[in-house]
Design a protein around this motif. Structure first.
Motif, PDB file in Angstrom:
ATOM      1  N   MET A 180     -11.422  47.460  16.857  1.00 66.59           N
ATOM      2  CA  MET A 180     -12.439  46.726  16.113  1.00 66.59           C
ATOM      3  C   MET A 180     -11.854  46.155  14.827  1.00 66.59           C
ATOM      4  O   MET A 180     -12.166  45.019  14.423  1.00 66.59           O
ATOM      5  CB  MET A 180     -13.621  47.639  15.797  1.00 66.59           C
ATOM      6  N   THR A 181     -11.011  46.925  14.168  1.00 66.82           N
ATOM      7  CA  THR A 181     -10.362  46.450  12.950  1.00 66.82           C
ATOM      8  C   THR A 181      -9.474  45.253  13.247  1.00 66.82           C
ATOM      9  O   THR A 181      -9.499  44.244  12.526  1.00 66.82           O
ATOM     10  CB  THR A 181      -9.532  47.582  12.317  1.00 66.82           C
ATOM     11  N   MET A 182      -8.681  45.338  14.309  1.00 69.87           N
ATOM     12  CA  MET A 182      -7.784  44.236  14.657  1.00 69.87           C
ATOM     13  C   MET A 182      -8.563  43.004  15.098  1.00 69.87           C
ATOM     14  O   MET A 182      -8.170  41.872  14.793  1.00 69.87           O
ATOM     15  CB  MET A 182      -6.812  44.677  15.751  1.00 69.87           C
ATOM     16  N   MET A 183      -9.682  43.202  15.802  1.00 66.41           N
ATOM     17  CA  MET A 183     -10.476  42.052  16.252  1.00 66.41           C
ATOM     18  C   MET A 183     -11.165  41.352  15.075  1.00 66.41           C
ATOM     19  O   MET A 183     -11.590  40.203  15.192  1.00 66.41           O
ATOM     20  CB  MET A 183     -11.516  42.501  17.275  1.00 66.41           C
ATOM     21  N   GLY A 184     -11.262  42.026  13.953  1.00 64.81           N
ATOM     22  CA  GLY A 184     -11.794  41.407  12.750  1.00 64.81           C
ATOM     23  C   GLY A 184     -10.708  40.809  11.883  1.00 64.81           C
ATOM     24  O   GLY A 184     -10.977  40.372  10.758  1.00 64.81           O
ATOM     25  N   GLY A 185      -9.484  40.778  12.400  1.00 72.31           N
ATOM     26  CA  GLY A 185      -8.357  40.284  11.627  1.00 72.31           C
ATOM     27  C   GLY A 185      -7.981  38.859  11.964  1.00 72.31           C
ATOM     28  O   GLY A 185      -8.841  38.005  12.188  1.00 72.31           O
ATOM     29  N   THR A 186      -6.691  38.604  12.056  1.00 69.73           N
ATOM     30  CA  THR A 186      -6.176  37.250  12.265  1.00 69.73           C
ATOM     31  C   THR A 186      -6.257  36.860  13.743  1.00 69.73           C
ATOM     32  O   THR A 186      -6.405  37.723  14.617  1.00 69.73           O
ATOM     33  CB  THR A 186      -4.711  37.175  11.823  1.00 69.73           C
ATOM     34  N   PRO A 187      -6.152  35.566  14.032  1.00 71.08           N
ATOM     35  CA  PRO A 187      -6.099  35.143  15.437  1.00 71.08           C
ATOM     36  C   PRO A 187      -4.958  35.812  16.197  1.00 71.08           C
ATOM     37  O   PRO A 187      -5.103  36.132  17.388  1.00 71.08           O
ATOM     38  CB  PRO A 187      -5.895  33.624  15.349  1.00 71.08           C
ATOM     39  N   GLU A 188      -3.839  36.026  15.520  1.00 76.76           N
ATOM     40  CA  GLU A 188      -2.702  36.688  16.167  1.00 76.76           C
ATOM     41  C   GLU A 188      -3.038  38.126  16.538  1.00 76.76           C
ATOM     42  O   GLU A 188      -2.658  38.612  17.619  1.00 76.76           O
ATOM     43  CB  GLU A 188      -1.479  36.657  15.240  1.00 76.76           C
ATOM     44  N   GLN A 189      -3.765  38.821  15.680  1.00 78.14           N
ATOM     45  CA  GLN A 189      -4.158  40.198  15.980  1.00 78.14           C
ATOM     46  C   GLN A 189      -5.145  40.246  17.141  1.00 78.14           C
ATOM     47  O   GLN A 189      -5.042  41.102  18.017  1.00 78.14           O
ATOM     48  CB  GLN A 189      -4.767  40.844  14.734  1.00 78.14           C
ATOM     49  N   ARG A 190      -6.089  39.308  17.159  1.00 78.09           N
ATOM     50  CA  ARG A 190      -7.051  39.273  18.266  1.00 78.09           C
ATOM     51  C   ARG A 190      -6.345  38.972  19.588  1.00 78.09           C
ATOM     52  O   ARG A 190      -6.678  39.561  20.622  1.00 78.09           O
ATOM     53  CB  ARG A 190      -8.151  38.242  17.971  1.00 78.09           C
ATOM     54  N   ALA A 191      -5.379  38.076  19.546  1.00 75.65           N
ATOM     55  CA  ALA A 191      -4.622  37.765  20.758  1.00 75.65           C
ATOM     56  C   ALA A 191      -3.811  38.980  21.220  1.00 75.65           C
ATOM     57  O   ALA A 191      -3.658  39.216  22.423  1.00 75.65           O
ATOM     58  CB  ALA A 191      -3.700  36.576  20.501  1.00 75.65           C
ATOM     59  N   MET A 192      -3.318  39.730  20.266  1.00 76.80           N
ATOM     60  CA  MET A 192      -2.563  40.942  20.591  1.00 76.80           C
ATOM     61  C   MET A 192      -3.444  41.957  21.312  1.00 76.80           C
ATOM     62  O   MET A 192      -3.032  42.576  22.292  1.00 76.80           O
ATOM     63  CB  MET A 192      -1.991  41.544  19.294  1.00 76.80           C
ATOM     64  N   VAL A 193      -4.683  42.120  20.836  1.00 78.80           N
ATOM     65  CA  VAL A 193      -5.616  43.051  21.478  1.00 78.80           C
ATOM     66  C   VAL A 193      -5.931  42.586  22.894  1.00 78.80           C
ATOM     67  O   VAL A 193      -5.913  43.377  23.851  1.00 78.80           O
ATOM     68  CB  VAL A 193      -6.909  43.191  20.656  1.00 78.80           C
ATOM     69  N   GLN A 194      -6.221  41.292  23.065  1.00 81.84           N
ATOM     70  CA  GLN A 194      -6.561  40.782  24.388  1.00 81.84           C
ATOM     71  C   GLN A 194      -5.398  40.961  25.359  1.00 81.84           C
ATOM     72  O   GLN A 194      -5.587  41.337  26.527  1.00 81.84           O
ATOM     73  CB  GLN A 194      -6.960  39.317  24.323  1.00 81.84           C
ATOM     74  N   ASP A 195      -4.195  40.700  24.889  1.00 78.94           N
ATOM     75  CA  ASP A 195      -3.011  40.882  25.740  1.00 78.94           C
ATOM     76  C   ASP A 195      -2.870  42.334  26.180  1.00 78.94           C
ATOM     77  O   ASP A 195      -2.569  42.613  27.355  1.00 78.94           O
ATOM     78  CB  ASP A 195      -1.756  40.439  24.978  1.00 78.94           C
TER      79      ASP A 195
END
Length: 326
Positions: A180-195
């Motif tokens: 949840m913390t990463m998904m509230g961060g940068t586009p790069e962090q959100r992409a990292m979570v999805q990957d």
């Protein structure tokens, strides 16, 4: 006329079997001092050993990120979790020892690939988001699988699972909070979570084992009360639990066939590549060789610690082997 010869051993074993069956049927616990069928004992040793091995090997994927965690807080959280997994392994090896198994022998069988551990730990942790996804998906699947084991028919196993499940529940929440913390961060962090979700989703579904019609041990384990639900039942429970969490998190689960069945209320999922599960279990996963090599090195490099502890225990117990009382 001579009286018929009575095989008292057979009569006694029949009575013991009847008592065992009655205990299981009444949903009571079998304890180490109780008589049990040899097949029941062997099944428990196999299952508990595999569970213990999984906890110990499972320290490795996240342990790789202990030095690379992004903050002191995240390092402390991850260290505590890895330590918990070590404790789970010790509880479970102790439970196996109540069945006459030897902890060192079980470790040797693991290293010699005569016993298995969960296939999920043969995948690499490529980014820090994998730490969160392991907590959310892998520990979430473990909770679905292990909570029913708190009611297992074998007492030491059931009791060990109570604390393990409480800690695994915390691990799952910790992983979800990280994501949840990463998904509230940068586009790069959100992409990292999805990957990371894309890579771990299907292996997480495989954690429950093969489908029911290809699971040779399930029926007997359920008849003995060792297991309470089939592999497919537990897998469905996990999917139903996880899909709403993914929606809140804002990630897409990598299954185009995922859809809610309005009649049953269950989420239907696409076909699982069981050939991959068989390949990974047989030793051909991305990290199989690394995981076993590290476990072998840990055993061999630390053999002196075991020897020293054993000698110390013997010295302070009047020369008796460790664990033996007067």
């Amino acid at each position: 006329m001579a009286a018929p010869v009575v095989d008292r051993a057979a009569v006694d074993e029949t009575a013991l079997q009847q008592q065992f069956d009655a205990t299981v049927a009444a949903d009571r616990r079998i304890e180490p001092r109780d008589w049990m069928p040899e097949g029941y004992r062997r099944t428990l040793v196999r299952q508990i050993a595999q569970h213990a091995h999984s906890e110990i090997i499972g320290m490795q994927p996240e342990g790789d990120w202990l030095l690379a965690a992004p903050s002191l807080r995240r390092k402390a959280i991850l260290l505590a979790k890895v330590q918990d997994e070590a404790g789970h392994g010790m509880y479970l090896y102790s439970a196996a020892e109540t069945l006459g198994a030897d902890r060192a022998d079980l470790t040797d069988k693991l290293i010699e690939r005569k016993q298995k551990y969960s296939s999920i730990f043969n995948y690499p942790t490529l980014t820090y988001a994998d730490v969160g996804v392991i907590g959310w998906l892998v520990d979430g699947a473990a909770i679905c699988n292990q909570v029913p084991l708190c009611r297992s028919s074998y007492g030491p196993y059931a009791r060990a699972m109570i604390r393990i499940c409480k800690e695994e529940s915390f691990h799952q929440r910790q992983g979800y909070e990280l994501l949840m913390t990463m998904m509230g961060g940068t586009p790069e962090q959100r992409a990292m979570v999805q990957d990371a979700v894309d890579r771990w989703w299907w292996p997480s579904l495989m954690m429950f084992g093969p489908p029911d019609d290809d699971s040779p041990n399930t029926a007997q384990s359920m008849a003995w009360g060792i297991k309470r639900h089939t592999n497919d039942e537990l897998r469905q429970r996990f999917v139903d639990m996880t899909v709403p969490q993914a929606q809140v998190l804002g990630v897409t689960l990598p299954d185009p066939d995922l859809a809610l069945d309005e009649e049953t209320g269950h989420w239907r999922y696409g076909p699982i590549d069981w050939s991959e599960l068989k390949r990974v279990i047989s030793g051909d996963g991305p990290m199989n060789a690394v995981r076993i090599a590290r476990r072998r090195a840990a055993r061999d490099d630390n053999a002196w610690v075991v020897e020293a502890a054993t000698a110390y225990a013997r010295k302070h117990s009047g020369g008796r082997p460790a664990g033996e009382h007067a």
